[in-house]
Scaffold this motif. Structure first.
Motif, PDB file in Angstrom:
ATOM      1  N   VAL A 181     -58.687   3.919 -11.542  1.00  0.00           N
ATOM      2  CA  VAL A 181     -59.033   2.491 -11.622  1.00  0.00           C
ATOM      3  C   VAL A 181     -58.642   1.914 -12.974  1.00  0.00           C
ATOM      4  N   VAL A 182     -59.008   2.609 -14.045  1.00  0.00           N
ATOM      5  CA  VAL A 182     -58.727   2.095 -15.395  1.00  0.00           C
ATOM      6  C   VAL A 182     -57.221   1.970 -15.620  1.00  0.00           C
ATOM      7  N   LEU A 183     -56.484   2.980 -15.190  1.00  0.00           N
ATOM      8  CA  LEU A 183     -55.032   2.943 -15.403  1.00  0.00           C
ATOM      9  C   LEU A 183     -54.362   1.869 -14.548  1.00  0.00           C
ATOM     10  N   ALA A 184     -54.922   1.598 -13.366  1.00  0.00           N
ATOM     11  CA  ALA A 184     -54.363   0.543 -12.509  1.00  0.00           C
ATOM     12  C   ALA A 184     -54.684  -0.839 -13.064  1.00  0.00           C
ATOM     13  N   GLY A 185     -55.831  -0.989 -13.704  1.00  0.00           N
ATOM     14  CA  GLY A 185     -56.207  -2.269 -14.304  1.00  0.00           C
ATOM     15  C   GLY A 185     -56.302  -3.388 -13.292  1.00  0.00           C
ATOM     16  N   ALA A 186     -55.661  -4.508 -13.602  1.00  0.00           N
ATOM     17  CA  ALA A 186     -55.732  -5.690 -12.744  1.00  0.00           C
ATOM     18  C   ALA A 186     -55.125  -5.449 -11.372  1.00  0.00           C
ATOM     19  N   ALA A 187     -54.303  -4.416 -11.229  1.00  0.00           N
ATOM     20  CA  ALA A 187     -53.661  -4.130  -9.941  1.00  0.00           C
ATOM     21  C   ALA A 187     -54.578  -3.389  -8.989  1.00  0.00           C
ATOM     22  N   TYR A 188     -55.702  -2.840  -9.496  1.00  0.00           N
ATOM     23  CA  TYR A 188     -56.592  -2.099  -8.605  1.00  0.00           C
ATOM     24  C   TYR A 188     -57.248  -3.054  -7.609  1.00  0.00           C
ATOM     25  N   GLY A 189     -57.118  -2.724  -6.356  1.00  0.00           N
ATOM     26  CA  GLY A 189     -57.640  -3.576  -5.290  1.00  0.00           C
ATOM     27  C   GLY A 189     -56.552  -4.320  -4.550  1.00  0.00           C
ATOM     28  N   LEU A 238     -66.909   1.985  -6.249  1.00  0.00           N
ATOM     29  CA  LEU A 238     -65.614   1.590  -6.802  1.00  0.00           C
ATOM     30  C   LEU A 238     -64.489   1.894  -5.826  1.00  0.00           C
ATOM     31  N   GLY A 239     -64.603   3.002  -5.117  1.00  0.00           N
ATOM     32  CA  GLY A 239     -63.562   3.391  -4.175  1.00  0.00           C
ATOM     33  C   GLY A 239     -63.433   2.458  -2.995  1.00  0.00           C
ATOM     34  N   GLU A 240     -64.486   1.702  -2.706  1.00  0.00           N
ATOM     35  CA  GLU A 240     -64.475   0.813  -1.547  1.00  0.00           C
ATOM     36  C   GLU A 240     -63.735  -0.495  -1.799  1.00  0.00           C
ATOM     37  N   PHE A 241     -63.498  -0.827  -3.070  1.00  0.00           N
ATOM     38  CA  PHE A 241     -62.965  -2.153  -3.386  1.00  0.00           C
ATOM     39  C   PHE A 241     -61.649  -2.467  -2.679  1.00  0.00           C
ATOM     40  N   PRO A 242     -60.639  -1.601  -2.701  1.00  0.00           N
ATOM     41  CA  PRO A 242     -59.397  -1.964  -2.011  1.00  0.00           C
ATOM     42  C   PRO A 242     -59.589  -2.271  -0.538  1.00  0.00           C
ATOM     43  N   ARG A 243     -60.460  -1.500   0.127  1.00  0.00           N
ATOM     44  CA  ARG A 243     -60.692  -1.753   1.540  1.00  0.00           C
ATOM     45  C   ARG A 243     -61.424  -3.080   1.758  1.00  0.00           C
ATOM     46  N   VAL A 244     -62.346  -3.413   0.870  1.00  0.00           N
ATOM     47  CA  VAL A 244     -63.065  -4.682   0.980  1.00  0.00           C
ATOM     48  C   VAL A 244     -62.089  -5.850   0.846  1.00  0.00           C
ATOM     49  N   VAL A 245     -61.176  -5.754  -0.114  1.00  0.00           N
ATOM     50  CA  VAL A 245     -60.184  -6.818  -0.303  1.00  0.00           C
ATOM     51  C   VAL A 245     -59.298  -6.947   0.933  1.00  0.00           C
ATOM     52  N   GLU A 246     -58.822  -5.828   1.439  1.00  0.00           N
ATOM     53  CA  GLU A 246     -57.952  -5.853   2.609  1.00  0.00           C
ATOM     54  C   GLU A 246     -58.669  -6.440   3.823  1.00  0.00           C
ATOM     55  N   THR A 247     -59.921  -6.034   4.033  1.00  0.00           N
ATOM     56  CA  THR A 247     -60.688  -6.563   5.167  1.00  0.00           C
ATOM     57  C   THR A 247     -60.946  -8.053   5.010  1.00  0.00           C
TER      58      THR A 247
END
Length: 554
Positions: free
Chosen positions: A104-112, A473-482
């Motif tokens: 997450v930290v390394l992805a920064g603003a791109a995470y999600g 924290l791991g759920e964030f990308p899926r929440v955005v996609e949904t």
């Protein structure tokens, strides 16, 4: 290990089983893994064995056994249990689970961000209020939701053009100009005209902008007030939108559809397709062929063009610009437009279930001291966007308006939204971010930092509250996609509140920085600083999708 990486591991296990001849199924490109409500059921669970059992010709538990044996042997997977009719409950080892913080930290603003909607060219129209007055409270809801939805769609890979349709061609503009003329000449406003202090201001500004206006004939004055007054009102609307943080890529004039011949061209195109006919001296669109309850008039017998004609031309204009789907966000009094717009799509040869989407936003009311607020100082009997910003601020307004499903009525309590308590949802989430920021500042004062990525030991994050925070924290990308796929902005806000709760619990139970009274091993401090920064990153990213600031101090 992120949920996406775990999903890929399950797919790899399936592919290996198929290659070995243990299963005979088509291997899916992705598998859904979810956080179980009961942590005794592992870190993640999937029902893929139950989904593939019929195709495999085996009982679900038998399929699950084949998958589990291979999945359990993969790096980062500590244990795989088979539960019930064939669920796979997966437990990660601590290092694999904690690795998410580094990712997450390394992805920064791109995470999600993701690519679920890549290739879609979406036109998103919202607010589109008549330019005869300030944006009212209903429009404010769409200003928040529409702008946030555009951000979320883009985060999921779509190309999005946001659009405001300026209704500047109807009789309401005539009444607007007549009202300005009356006010400027100290005459009573027509009974069907527009009133309010803002109208007097615009009349005064119009006279100042065009010296000598009042020396013109009345017809010339009316034309001038129509042009200059409309320009002034639009300038105010655009400024209000900018102040609210809402951006439109296109401001599209209804009048331009007539000036450019687009209305005439659209009607001719539909006539060639056999959908236009004449009856009783009027020109009609045969919408009953596509399920409408009655055919619609395009041009009245007296030659006046209807709104339906310009709506039809506007739809065709959008499609000619290459957009699909077209998303319309409309107010609570526009239910009738759903059928009309879908009928227009069908008449144009499009699929009304695929090429057009319409959302209806329900009503908003505001409370102060337990009583409903109904009046504006500047606009008379409506509450405007500037009123809302003055009363609660941009952040509180945007957050409160995006945290509820659009098909629900909203009550905004001014006292709650200006309070610095956990009852105020925007304060609760922003305070979590400020708390995360303070940890970094306090660490710097102690001469401590999280260290480089290669020195981070994710295996140290073994506390229950650390695990829960990592899971959130791991759920964030899926929440955005949904949220993007379902067009449900409120999912982001609700997720952020759950994440803030997970962080507060972690912060309260897992000491991050050492003190004389509470020593913490240096390696554990660094690991927890990575986790805190990961949480800070996700909260900031989520608030950014809503157009809400992420303050470092409160």
């Amino acid at each position: 290990m992120t949920p996406a990486e775990l999903s890929a591991a399950v797919v790899a296990a399936l592919r290996d089983a198929v290659d070995a001849g243990d299963l005979s199924v088509s291997v899916p490109s992705a598998v859904t893994v979810e956080r179980p409500k009961n942590r005794d059921h592992g870190d993640y669970a999937t029902n893929v064995a139950m989904q593939l059992a019929k195709a495999a010709g085996q009982p679900p538990r038998a399929v699950a056994t084949v998958i589990a044996a291979r999945l359990a042997a993969m790096p980062g997977v500590k244990q795989v249990d088979i539960a019930g009719p064939g669920f796979l409950n997966i437990t990660l080892d601590a290092a694999a689970a904690g690795e998410l913080a580094r990712a997450v930290v390394l992805a920064g603003a791109a995470y999600g961000t993701g690519s679920a909607l890549t290739g879609q060219d979406i036109n998103l129209e919202f607010v589109s209020a008549n330019p005869t007055g300030p944006i009212h409270i209903g429009g404010v809801r769409w200003a928040a939701v529409g702008d946030a939805l555009a951000r979320i769609l883009r985060a999921s890979g779509a190309r999005v053009v946001t659009e405001y349709y300026i209704n500047d061609a109807g009789v309401q503009i005539d009444r607007f100009a007549e009202s300005l003329l009356a006010l400027a000449n100290d005459r009573p406003v027509p009974s069907d005209g527009y009133v309010g202090a803002y109208m007097s201001d615009i009349a005064t500004q119009a006279v100042a902008r065009q010296p000598g206006l009042l020396a013109l004939s009345e017809d010339e004055q009316l034309r001038a007030f129509r042009t200059v007054g409309l320009d002034l009102m639009l300038e105010q609307i655009k400024q209000s939108m900018e102040d609210f943080g809402t951006h439109f890529d296109v401001w599209f004039s209804e009048q331009s559809l007539y000036d450019d011949g687009a209305v005439e061209g659209a009607l001719e195109r539909l006539r060639e397709q056999g959908h236009v006919f004449e009856r009783d001296g009027a020109v009609w669109l045969r919408t009953t062929d596509f399920g409408d309850d009655k055919d619609r008039v395009l041009i009245k017998a007296d030659g006046e063009t209807t709104y339906f004609a310009s709506d039809t031309a506007y739809y065709i204009n959008k499609r000619d610009r290459g957009f699909t789907p077209l998303i319309y966000l409309l107010g609570a009094d526009h239910h009738g437009y759903i059928g009309r717009l879908k009928t227009i799509a069908a008449c144009a040869g499009d699929d009304p279930e695929q090429d057009i989407e319409v959302q209806i936003g329900q009503f908003v009311k505001m409370l102060k001291d337990g009583q409903e607020v109904r009046m504006s100082k500047r606009a008379g009997n409506i509450i405007t966007i500037d009123d809302v910003v003055e009363w609660v601020g941009v952040d509180a307004a945007r957050y409160a308006l995006t945290r509820q499903s659009t098909d629900s009525n909203i009550t905004l309590d001014i006292d709650v939204l200006t309070s610095k308590t956990n009852d105020n949802p925007v304060f609760y989430v922003q305070y979590a971010h400020a708390r995360m920021s303070s940890v970094k500042r306090n660490a710097a004062e102690l001469g401590i930092d999280r260290g480089p990525a290669q020195e981070f030991d994710p295996g140290l994050l073994v506390h229950e509250k650390e695990s829960e925070l990592l899971g959130a924290l791991g759920e964030f990308p899926r929440v955005v996609e949904t949220a993007a796929e379902l067009r449900e902005v409120h999912r982001i806000a609700r997720y952020l509140e759950q994440l803030a709760t997970a962080y507060h619990k972690f912060y309260d139970e897992c000491r991050i920085l050492p003190s004389e009274r509470y020593p913490v091993p240096a390696e554990l401090t660094r690991a927890r600083l990575w986790l805190a920064e990961a949480a800070q990153t996700v909260v900031a990213n989520g608030l950014g999708l809503l157009g809400v600031s992420a303050p470092e101090r409160m």
